[in-house]
Design a protein around this motif. Structure first.
Motif, PDB file in Angstrom:
ATOM      1  N   CYS A  90       0.936  -1.241  -0.106  1.00  0.00           N
ATOM      2  CA  CYS A  90       0.062   0.032   0.120  1.00  0.00           C
ATOM      3  C   CYS A  90       0.925   1.384   0.015  1.00  0.00           C
ATOM      4  CB  CYS A  90      -1.034  -0.152   1.238  1.00  0.00           C
ATOM      5  SG  CYS A  90      -1.818   1.670   1.511  1.00  0.00           S
ATOM      6  N   GLN A  91       0.672   2.096  -0.940  1.00  0.00           N
ATOM      7  CA  GLN A  91       1.604   3.360  -1.201  1.00  0.00           C
ATOM      8  C   GLN A  91       1.431   4.281  -0.138  1.00  0.00           C
ATOM      9  OE1 GLN A  91       4.006   3.888  -3.768  1.00  0.00           O
ATOM     10  NE2 GLN A  91       3.301   1.584  -3.956  1.00  0.00           N
ATOM     11  N   ALA A  92       0.021   4.469   0.290  1.00  0.00           N
ATOM     12  CA  ALA A  92      -0.223   5.450   1.324  1.00  0.00           C
ATOM     13  C   ALA A  92       0.397   5.040   2.537  1.00  0.00           C
ATOM     14  CB  ALA A  92      -1.788   5.643   1.552  1.00  0.00           C
ATOM     15  N   LEU A  93       0.304   3.926   3.078  1.00  0.00           N
ATOM     16  CA  LEU A  93       0.991   3.366   4.260  1.00  0.00           C
ATOM     17  C   LEU A  93       2.498   3.649   4.125  1.00  0.00           C
ATOM     18  CD1 LEU A  93       0.265   1.998   6.920  1.00  0.00           C
ATOM     19  CD2 LEU A  93       0.728  -0.229   6.058  1.00  0.00           C
ATOM     20  N   ALA A  94       3.068   3.291   3.076  1.00  0.00           N
ATOM     21  CA  ALA A  94       4.231   3.272   2.922  1.00  0.00           C
ATOM     22  C   ALA A  94       5.048   4.669   3.029  1.00  0.00           C
ATOM     23  CB  ALA A  94       4.935   2.796   1.483  1.00  0.00           C
ATOM     24  N   SER A  95       4.297   5.666   2.666  1.00  0.00           N
ATOM     25  CA  SER A  95       4.626   7.058   2.739  1.00  0.00           C
ATOM     26  C   SER A  95       3.774   7.840   3.679  1.00  0.00           C
ATOM     27  CB  SER A  95       4.375   7.617   1.207  1.00  0.00           C
ATOM     28  OG  SER A  95       3.029   7.456   0.939  1.00  0.00           O
ATOM     29  N   GLY A  96       3.319   7.309   4.537  1.00  0.00           N
ATOM     30  CA  GLY A  96       2.636   7.976   5.656  1.00  0.00           C
ATOM     31  C   GLY A  96       1.583   8.898   5.202  1.00  0.00           C
ATOM     32  N   ARG A  97       0.933   8.536   4.390  1.00  0.00           N
ATOM     33  CA  ARG A  97      -0.276   9.337   3.784  1.00  0.00           C
ATOM     34  C   ARG A  97      -1.912   8.920   3.906  1.00  0.00           C
ATOM     35  NH1 ARG A  97       0.631  10.738  -1.947  1.00  0.00           N
ATOM     36  NH2 ARG A  97       1.524   8.904  -2.041  1.00  0.00           N
ATOM     37  N   VAL A  98      -1.681   7.856   4.803  1.00  0.00           N
ATOM     38  CA  VAL A  98      -3.016   7.436   4.953  1.00  0.00           C
ATOM     39  C   VAL A  98      -4.061   8.241   5.176  1.00  0.00           C
ATOM     40  CG1 VAL A  98      -4.591   5.600   6.151  1.00  0.00           C
ATOM     41  CG2 VAL A  98      -2.217   5.079   5.437  1.00  0.00           C
ATOM     42  N   GLY A  99      -3.699   9.276   6.310  1.00  0.00           N
ATOM     43  CA  GLY A  99      -4.884  10.194   6.452  1.00  0.00           C
ATOM     44  C   GLY A  99      -5.230  11.310   5.752  1.00  0.00           C
ATOM     45  N   GLN A 100      -4.287  11.327   4.772  1.00  0.00           N
ATOM     46  CA  GLN A 100      -4.434  12.486   3.684  1.00  0.00           C
ATOM     47  C   GLN A 100      -5.109  12.198   2.421  1.00  0.00           C
ATOM     48  OE1 GLN A 100      -0.341  13.527   3.095  1.00  0.00           O
ATOM     49  NE2 GLN A 100      -0.282  13.904   5.537  1.00  0.00           N
ATOM     50  N   LEU A 101      -5.520  10.889   2.330  1.00  0.00           N
ATOM     51  CA  LEU A 101      -5.987  10.411   0.990  1.00  0.00           C
ATOM     52  C   LEU A 101      -7.201   9.698   1.319  1.00  0.00           C
ATOM     53  CD1 LEU A 101      -2.929   8.707  -0.562  1.00  0.00           C
ATOM     54  CD2 LEU A 101      -3.902  10.790  -1.229  1.00  0.00           C
ATOM     55  N   PRO A 102      -8.533   9.751   0.559  1.00  0.00           N
ATOM     56  CA  PRO A 102      -8.266  10.552  -0.821  1.00  0.00           C
ATOM     57  C   PRO A 102      -8.626  11.928  -0.651  1.00  0.00           C
ATOM     58  CG  PRO A 102     -10.481   9.748  -0.403  1.00  0.00           C
ATOM     59  CD  PRO A 102      -9.447   9.023   0.855  1.00  0.00           C
ATOM     60  N   VAL A 103      -7.878  12.669  -1.689  1.00  0.00           N
ATOM     61  CA  VAL A 103      -7.743  14.355  -1.620  1.00  0.00           C
ATOM     62  C   VAL A 103      -9.146  14.576  -2.124  1.00  0.00           C
ATOM     63  CG1 VAL A 103      -6.905  16.462  -2.419  1.00  0.00           C
ATOM     64  CG2 VAL A 103      -5.559  14.464  -1.772  1.00  0.00           C
ATOM     65  N   LYS A 104      -9.887  15.548  -1.544  1.00  0.00           N
ATOM     66  CA  LYS A 104     -11.075  16.410  -2.106  1.00  0.00           C
ATOM     67  C   LYS A 104     -10.652  17.806  -2.592  1.00  0.00           C
ATOM     68  CE  LYS A 104     -14.584  13.638  -0.188  1.00  0.00           C
ATOM     69  NZ  LYS A 104     -15.382  13.742   1.374  1.00  0.00           N
ATOM     70  N   GLY A 105     -11.328  18.075  -3.651  1.00  0.00           N
ATOM     71  CA  GLY A 105     -10.841  19.456  -4.077  1.00  0.00           C
ATOM     72  C   GLY A 105     -11.584  20.632  -2.804  1.00  0.00           C
ATOM     73  N   HIS A 106     -11.643  21.933  -3.088  1.00  0.00           N
ATOM     74  CA  HIS A 106     -11.841  22.775  -2.362  1.00  0.00           C
ATOM     75  C   HIS A 106     -13.499  23.109  -2.362  1.00  0.00           C
ATOM     76  CE1 HIS A 106      -8.030  22.954  -0.971  1.00  0.00           C
ATOM     77  NE2 HIS A 106      -7.449  23.175  -2.176  1.00  0.00           N
ATOM     78  N   ALA A 107     -14.255  22.352  -3.179  1.00  0.00           N
ATOM     79  CA  ALA A 107     -15.562  22.625  -3.319  1.00  0.00           C
ATOM     80  C   ALA A 107     -16.382  22.781  -1.840  1.00  0.00           C
ATOM     81  CB  ALA A 107     -16.406  21.347  -3.818  1.00  0.00           C
ATOM     82  N   THR A 108     -16.790  23.823  -1.455  1.00  0.00           N
ATOM     83  CA  THR A 108     -17.465  24.500  -0.374  1.00  0.00           C
ATOM     84  C   THR A 108     -18.823  24.073  -0.451  1.00  0.00           C
ATOM     85  OG1 THR A 108     -15.814  25.967   0.010  1.00  0.00           O
ATOM     86  CG2 THR A 108     -17.684  26.224   1.442  1.00  0.00           C
ATOM     87  N   ARG A 109     -19.571  23.587   0.601  1.00  0.00           N
ATOM     88  CA  ARG A 109     -20.768  23.257   0.730  1.00  0.00           C
ATOM     89  C   ARG A 109     -21.558  24.551   0.431  1.00  0.00           C
ATOM     90  NH1 ARG A 109     -25.264  21.947   3.953  1.00  0.00           N
ATOM     91  NH2 ARG A 109     -24.241  23.129   5.699  1.00  0.00           N
ATOM     92  N   VAL A 110     -22.627  24.576  -0.448  1.00  0.00           N
ATOM     93  CA  VAL A 110     -23.761  25.500  -0.596  1.00  0.00           C
ATOM     94  C   VAL A 110     -24.517  25.848   0.409  1.00  0.00           C
ATOM     95  CG1 VAL A 110     -25.435  26.658  -2.114  1.00  0.00           C
ATOM     96  CG2 VAL A 110     -23.256  25.832  -3.113  1.00  0.00           C
ATOM     97  N   ARG A 111     -24.656  26.937   1.261  1.00  0.00           N
ATOM     98  CA  ARG A 111     -25.536  27.087   2.183  1.00  0.00           C
ATOM     99  C   ARG A 111     -26.985  27.724   1.817  1.00  0.00           C
ATOM    100  NH1 ARG A 111     -25.644  30.884   7.096  1.00  0.00           N
ATOM    101  NH2 ARG A 111     -24.251  32.370   6.046  1.00  0.00           N
ATOM    102  N   ASP A 112     -28.048  27.091   2.248  1.00  0.00           N
ATOM    103  CA  ASP A 112     -29.169  27.582   1.872  1.00  0.00           C
ATOM    104  C   ASP A 112     -29.768  28.840   3.071  1.00  0.00           C
ATOM    105  OD1 ASP A 112     -29.743  24.580   0.485  1.00  0.00           O
ATOM    106  OD2 ASP A 112     -30.498  26.361  -0.629  1.00  0.00           O
ATOM    107  N   ARG A 113     -30.162  29.816   2.542  1.00  0.00           N
ATOM    108  CA  ARG A 113     -30.691  30.812   3.469  1.00  0.00           C
ATOM    109  C   ARG A 113     -32.002  31.063   3.184  1.00  0.00           C
ATOM    110  NH1 ARG A 113     -25.852  34.929   4.845  1.00  0.00           N
ATOM    111  NH2 ARG A 113     -27.207  35.540   6.423  1.00  0.00           N
ATOM    112  N   TYR A 114     -32.881  31.629   4.304  1.00  0.00           N
ATOM    113  CA  TYR A 114     -34.087  31.954   3.688  1.00  0.00           C
ATOM    114  C   TYR A 114     -34.329  33.345   4.284  1.00  0.00           C
ATOM    115  CZ  TYR A 114     -34.582  27.151   2.649  1.00  0.00           C
ATOM    116  OH  TYR A 114     -34.482  26.156   2.028  1.00  0.00           O
ATOM    117  N   PHE A 115     -34.760  34.312   3.369  1.00  0.00           N
ATOM    118  CA  PHE A 115     -35.047  35.696   3.839  1.00  0.00           C
ATOM    119  C   PHE A 115     -36.339  36.303   3.335  1.00  0.00           C
ATOM    120  CE2 PHE A 115     -30.634  35.792   4.504  1.00  0.00           C
ATOM    121  CZ  PHE A 115     -29.871  36.472   3.704  1.00  0.00           C
TER     122      PHE A 115
END
Ligand code: SF4
Length: 342
Positions: free
Chosen positions: A205-230
């Motif tokens: 396992c590549q992630a285990l060998a390189s100490g990146r288990v906690g960093q994978l998978p990578v997600k982009g920076h898509a921020t959740r869209v918040r709904d607001r009611y005015f």
């Protein structure tokens, strides 16, 4: 190339550790389809009983097609995401009209409510077709094992992982392989605290060998869209109206608005009356006008309140004819154009 080791070890692990689930004991496409739709937004533990009840009540696609929408909804009650049930019902009628359950990936994919993942699951589990599934578990296992840091929610990432999943698929055993990799992600290579110490893939396992288990998978920076009611209320009292200046720490700082109340969900007329604390004639001029900002989706309701005496609502009374002197957000500008004779 690690592919054979990866895939064969997964199959071996699945034979020993895979979950025994009611929809696994069948190749009936109807039951597999129902289980996959239920599990789209529901955990296995909760979906288990719903699945059993649903297929007891509607044992075949014909029985589901014959049912009324109300009957289907009753069975679905409590599961949430009710469009899933409506789509199932609609697609059941599509299938009955076509005369048989579709048996190719493209035909299955054309059913209402069936996406890439569900189509691949049905095609492989029911018909033994070599179609690799890609879900959150698959992204996690592949990205860690192969040490891939391409964001899984990017166009490039989606293509890359779909191709890799297909390449790893054991074409002679697509059903077992797909279930193996999904179970492996759900039970062994979990999002938090995966069991790397007892993992049959640990030595390669590549992630285990390189100490990146906690960093994978990578997600982009898509921020959740918040709904607001005015809910906006234009107050009219003898040629005057109320404006408020927006404070800091939120959108549209320093701009003006007519009295506005924000809620977690659309406001009912009773709640609006209670908030206003004023009598008078209340007329809705616009309902649920959507306004998209970068990370927020605004839902605006707009009312006109006509009163004889000035109510105690926060803000500054101004002449209606002077309203044009106050800078308002574009959304409100558009809503104000609906006020009669302004
Ligand atoms: S060693 Fe850990 S990270 Fe790698 S596949 Fe196994 S459980 Fe997942």
């Amino acid at each position: 190339m690690n592919a054979p080791i990866f895939s064969l070890r997964l199959l071996d692990w699945y034979a020993r550790c895979g979950r025994v689930l009611p929809w696994r004991q069948t190749t009936d496409p109807y039951r597999i389809w129902v289980s996959e739709i239920i599990l789209q937004q529901t955990r296995v533990a909760q979906g288990y009983d719903y699945f059993l009840r649903f297929v007891r009540r509607f044992p075949t696609v014909e029985a589901l097609a014959r049912a009324s929408e109300d009957e289907v909804m009753v069975q679905w009650q409590g599961l949430g995401y009710y469009s899933r049930a409506r789509n199932l019902h609609y697609a059941a009628r599509q299938i009955v009209e076509r005369g048989a359950f579709p048996s190719t990936y493209d035909d299955i994919r054309s059913l209402k409510g069936v996406g890439d993942y569900t189509a691949a699951a049905i095609a492989s589990l029911a018909f033994g077709l070599p179609c690799a599934v890609v879900d959150g578990n698959v992204y996690r296992v592949l990205s860690r094992y192969f040490g891939i840091d391409t964001p899984i929610d990017s166009t490039q990432g989606k293509k890359l992982f779909a191709a890799l999943a297909q390449e790893m698929l054991v074409a002679s055993r697509p059903a077992d392989y797909n279930q193996a990799i999904m179970d492996f992600g759900a039970l062994q290579c979990t999002p938090k605290s995966p069991s790397c110490h007892a993992c049959p893939l640990a030595d390669s396992c590549q992630a285990l060998a390189s100490g990146r288990v906690g960093q994978l998978p990578v997600k982009g920076h898509a921020t959740r869209v918040r709904d607001r009611y005015f809910t906006y209320v234009y107050v009219r009292c003898q040629g005057e109206t109320i404006v408020q200046k927006r404070g800091s720490g939120d959108i549209w700082q320093g701009l003006y608005q007519v009295p506005m109340h924000e809620t977690e969900r659309p406001m009912s007329l009773e709640e609006l009356r209670a908030w206003l604390g004023a009598d008078g004639q209340l007329t809705q001029l616009c309902a649920n006008r959507l306004h998209q900002l970068t990370h927020q989706r605004l839902h605006a309701d707009f009312y006109l309140l006509e009163v004889e005496r000035k109510p105690a609502i926060d803000g500054e009374w101004i002449k209606e004819t002077e309203l044009g002197h106050y800078a308002v957000p574009r959304l409100l500008e558009e809503l104000l154009a609906r006020v009669p004779s302004l």
